[in-house]
Scaffold this active site. Sequence first.
Site, PDB file in Angstrom:
ATOM      1  N   SER A  83       0.806  -1.369   0.135  1.00 24.91           N
ATOM      2  CA  SER A  83       0.193   0.100   0.118  1.00 24.91           C
ATOM      3  C   SER A  83       0.747   1.184  -0.027  1.00 24.91           C
ATOM      4  O   SER A  83       2.044   1.343   0.365  1.00 24.91           O
ATOM      5  CB  SER A  83      -0.830  -0.075   1.364  1.00 24.91           C
ATOM      6  OG  SER A  83       0.086   0.352   2.357  1.00 24.91           O
ATOM      7  N   ASP A  84       0.367   2.251  -0.441  1.00 24.82           N
ATOM      8  CA  ASP A  84       1.158   3.374  -0.085  1.00 24.82           C
ATOM      9  C   ASP A  84       1.079   4.087   1.340  1.00 24.82           C
ATOM     10  O   ASP A  84       0.151   3.364   1.857  1.00 24.82           O
ATOM     11  CB  ASP A  84       0.306   4.908  -0.747  1.00 24.82           C
ATOM     12  CG  ASP A  84       1.298   5.829  -0.947  1.00 24.82           C
ATOM     13  OD1 ASP A  84       2.341   5.982   0.117  1.00 24.82           O
ATOM     14  OD2 ASP A  84       1.033   6.898  -2.110  1.00 24.82           O
ATOM     15  N   TRP A  85       1.501   4.785   1.963  1.00 27.35           N
ATOM     16  CA  TRP A  85       1.871   4.907   3.412  1.00 27.35           C
ATOM     17  C   TRP A  85       0.605   5.488   3.977  1.00 27.35           C
ATOM     18  O   TRP A  85       0.192   6.302   3.867  1.00 27.35           O
ATOM     19  CB  TRP A  85       3.100   6.037   3.403  1.00 27.35           C
ATOM     20  CG  TRP A  85       4.367   5.271   3.756  1.00 27.35           C
ATOM     21  CD1 TRP A  85       5.272   5.405   4.899  1.00 27.35           C
ATOM     22  CD2 TRP A  85       4.962   4.181   2.799  1.00 27.35           C
ATOM     23  NE1 TRP A  85       6.251   4.761   4.629  1.00 27.35           N
ATOM     24  CE2 TRP A  85       6.190   3.631   3.637  1.00 27.35           C
ATOM     25  CE3 TRP A  85       4.660   3.606   2.001  1.00 27.35           C
ATOM     26  CZ2 TRP A  85       7.072   2.563   3.138  1.00 27.35           C
ATOM     27  CZ3 TRP A  85       5.389   2.394   1.387  1.00 27.35           C
ATOM     28  CH2 TRP A  85       6.541   2.130   1.877  1.00 27.35           C
ATOM     29  N   PHE A  86       0.153   4.257   4.947  1.00 32.31           N
ATOM     30  CA  PHE A  86      -1.242   4.453   5.661  1.00 32.31           C
ATOM     31  C   PHE A  86      -2.186   4.408   4.371  1.00 32.31           C
ATOM     32  O   PHE A  86      -3.403   4.853   4.974  1.00 32.31           O
ATOM     33  CB  PHE A  86      -1.201   5.581   6.485  1.00 32.31           C
ATOM     34  CG  PHE A  86      -0.107   5.985   7.676  1.00 32.31           C
ATOM     35  CD1 PHE A  86      -0.093   4.922   8.726  1.00 32.31           C
ATOM     36  CD2 PHE A  86       1.035   6.690   7.359  1.00 32.31           C
ATOM     37  CE1 PHE A  86       1.010   4.990   9.352  1.00 32.31           C
ATOM     38  CE2 PHE A  86       1.793   6.681   8.336  1.00 32.31           C
ATOM     39  CZ  PHE A  86       1.900   5.939   9.398  1.00 32.31           C
ATOM     40  N   GLY A  87      -2.127   4.039   3.468  1.00 31.77           N
ATOM     41  CA  GLY A  87      -3.020   4.109   2.601  1.00 31.77           C
ATOM     42  C   GLY A  87      -4.320   2.947   2.787  1.00 31.77           C
ATOM     43  O   GLY A  87      -4.080   2.019   3.393  1.00 31.77           O
TER      44      GLY A  87
END
Length: 799
Positions: free
Chosen positions: A286-290
């Site tokens: 995932s993208d960061w905290f996505g």
Amino acid sequence: MRLINRLILGAVGLGLLVLNGCNKTPRLGKDPVKKVIAAMTLEEKAYFVTGTGRNMAAPGNLKKEDRSPGAPAVGQTQELVPGAAGTTYEIPRLGIPAMVMADGPAGLRILPIRENDRATYYCTAFPVSTLIASTWNPDLAYKVGQAMGNEVLEYGVDVLLGPAMNIHRNPLCGRDFEYYSEDPLVTGTIAASVVNGIESQGVGTSTKHFAANNTETNRNALDTIVSERALREIYLEGFRIAVEESKPWTVMSSYNLINGVPASENYDLLTKVLCDDWGFKGLVMSDWFGGTDSVAQMSAGNDLLMPGTVAQANAIIKAVRERRLDEAILNRNIERILNVLVQTPRFKGHKPTNKPDLTAHAAVARAAATEGMVLLKNSSGALPLAAGTRVAAFGNTSYETITGGTGSGHVNEAYSISLAEGLKNAGYSVNKELRDSYERYLRTARQNGPKARPYMPPQLIQEMTIAPALAARIASEADAALITIGRNSGEFFDRKVDGDFNLTQAETDLIKAISDAFHSRRKKAIVVLNIGGVIETKSWKELPDGILLAWQAGQESGNSIADVISGKVNPSGKLASTFPARYEDVPSSRNFPGVVIDAAPAKVESVQADGMSAFRNPKASRITYEEGIYIGYRYYESFGVKPVYEFGYGLSYASFDYGKLSLSSQNFTGEITATLDVKNTGKVAGKETVQVYITAPSRKLDKPAMELKAFTKTRLLNPGETQTLTFVLKPRQLSSFDPVASSWIAEAGKYEVRVGASSRDIRQTASFSLDSDLMVKKESVGLVPKTKINELKRGSGTI
Ligand code: BGC
């Protein structure tokens, strides 16, 4: 602490050993991956698919009491490479080391200076991706990738979080500098070369942000409503090319939703398209905290959640226990992660030297930068400037040259060369009075201006007013004027039209005043654009004699600009995105940056877990891609909207003749080869990028007036030298995506091949026919918008 955790883990391991009837604990690399997974506890599994968290401003993220009993130890993994964006858990009892990931697209981003450590860890700031794309040179992109990948390896990182390859849908997108082009073929081809270059060093990449992440405003809660066809042909196509041609180790899903479903929870996107249709074999992170629902992410095929939170791991454990998540899915995801992990330098026991050859890499950065600069205007041979020319350098960024954008695309380089320094290094004399007054002005402005916020670009300093008397004096002392216009942008926000896409009044005044002062003495004035994305040029382009689009060219910016200005390197860059006459001409301008549909802050992971969320607090929003497939030149050429500098445009100090275009057949049966000669008819050596566009028949499907289907850059041709270029056209290049049939179809009829120096400078044409419709590839069904989009079609007029 670490010891205690290891003891606990050891005890757990011993217990399992006994339960397994004294079977030996399997180890990664020695035993089959499936056996290793079978030996993992549920806690180990859940933590393994969620990274170790972020080591900054993540309150509570790592509080011991929140962690499930039996969770693997965080240990030192977060500190393995200070400044890296994230790591996975190590599970020593199973022989699983951590995997370290760090940004980003213009070079490695890690902490350059560290506490209690006398060594430095600077990385090379390569030119931004927009410039790399403007080289149209996949071999050069490969070399840039190789050099970047070597720094990744030697600084102990396993996966570089790049290249970023979203489409330039709108020039205001704050991250356009990290992306390549408005065209998916250029995007995919260049990205594939960069991936191949990086991965040739034995480290991984993460092609990102998958997909349709073309806006920063409200990026975590922005629902992108887009047709299946526009997705397939424009927004996914570059990724497909990169996946098929370079097999990246990892893909990063994006923050945004696509047709109502967050990209990281999107089964259609991550499993059907990426794995089933394209055969992707790596892991998706995932993208960061996505995303918001870790269980949905697991099921969709988002194998790894980064940087990972305890809450995500706990939610996964609970879901498995409550039978809402099949453990087999977790196992599948872990298998994909482990299959990547066994390829990493860390797993293979590579000892980082922390001493990459930064000098050699700086030379690569400089060469790439010179090749991606685009000469937009050169009236009566204003450039190159002869040796010994006395130059007056106007504009703030002549002295504070912007090397790249901000946010995760920023690189901590050891030094950077300003334009003024580059000119001096090249042997030009640079007006000292002017330099001193700019340096004074900039110092004072910085001292009195707002403090730069972390991750954000420093505020643009207004151009100083040059009094007419000073302009006159400098114009009499110097032989030529260079006027720089600078722009910076980055993650979390989009650019504005006024004072960013459009020039500020002070900038226009500066260009006018200096051009006038120099022209009245029969001297030249050249504008140098030190920018990361497209800006307005129509209103001022007649004022100077020359315009060099230098982009944000990395740490060697000044030297590279001087190489082009002096003629040491003949410019050969061409635009990979259109420069329109006005912002309103951009087909997506009416649908950017989206509309807020709920004013309350959206509940997304980043708000809860990220201490820096003040400017990331997204609101649920929607953006509708009403322009459909008509992005960039596909729009301008189909709807008769004339840009200022078109896609594919760029001047050279040489000139090139295009010989007759010949096709291997008049009738398409499997493939057609197009051949033509290109001759350097100029006085200096140069390279030419030759572009092949196709106009396809449009009986059933609406088609753009032309689409780029192939391109090649010549070698360096000496004056009078000719190179024969060959292009092979395959069924895929003739086809369009038919959403009704979920297939790529080449329609029967006449195909026109248009070979040109740009999308508007077509030099040769030829045609062939296809006798009957060709079903080129059947794809999975999915990603369908839930509501009808009022999509632009030819014949429906401009939007
Ligand atoms: C960016 C990614 C980046 C990640 C890690 C996110 O904010 O969107 O491109 O790789 O942070 O730094």
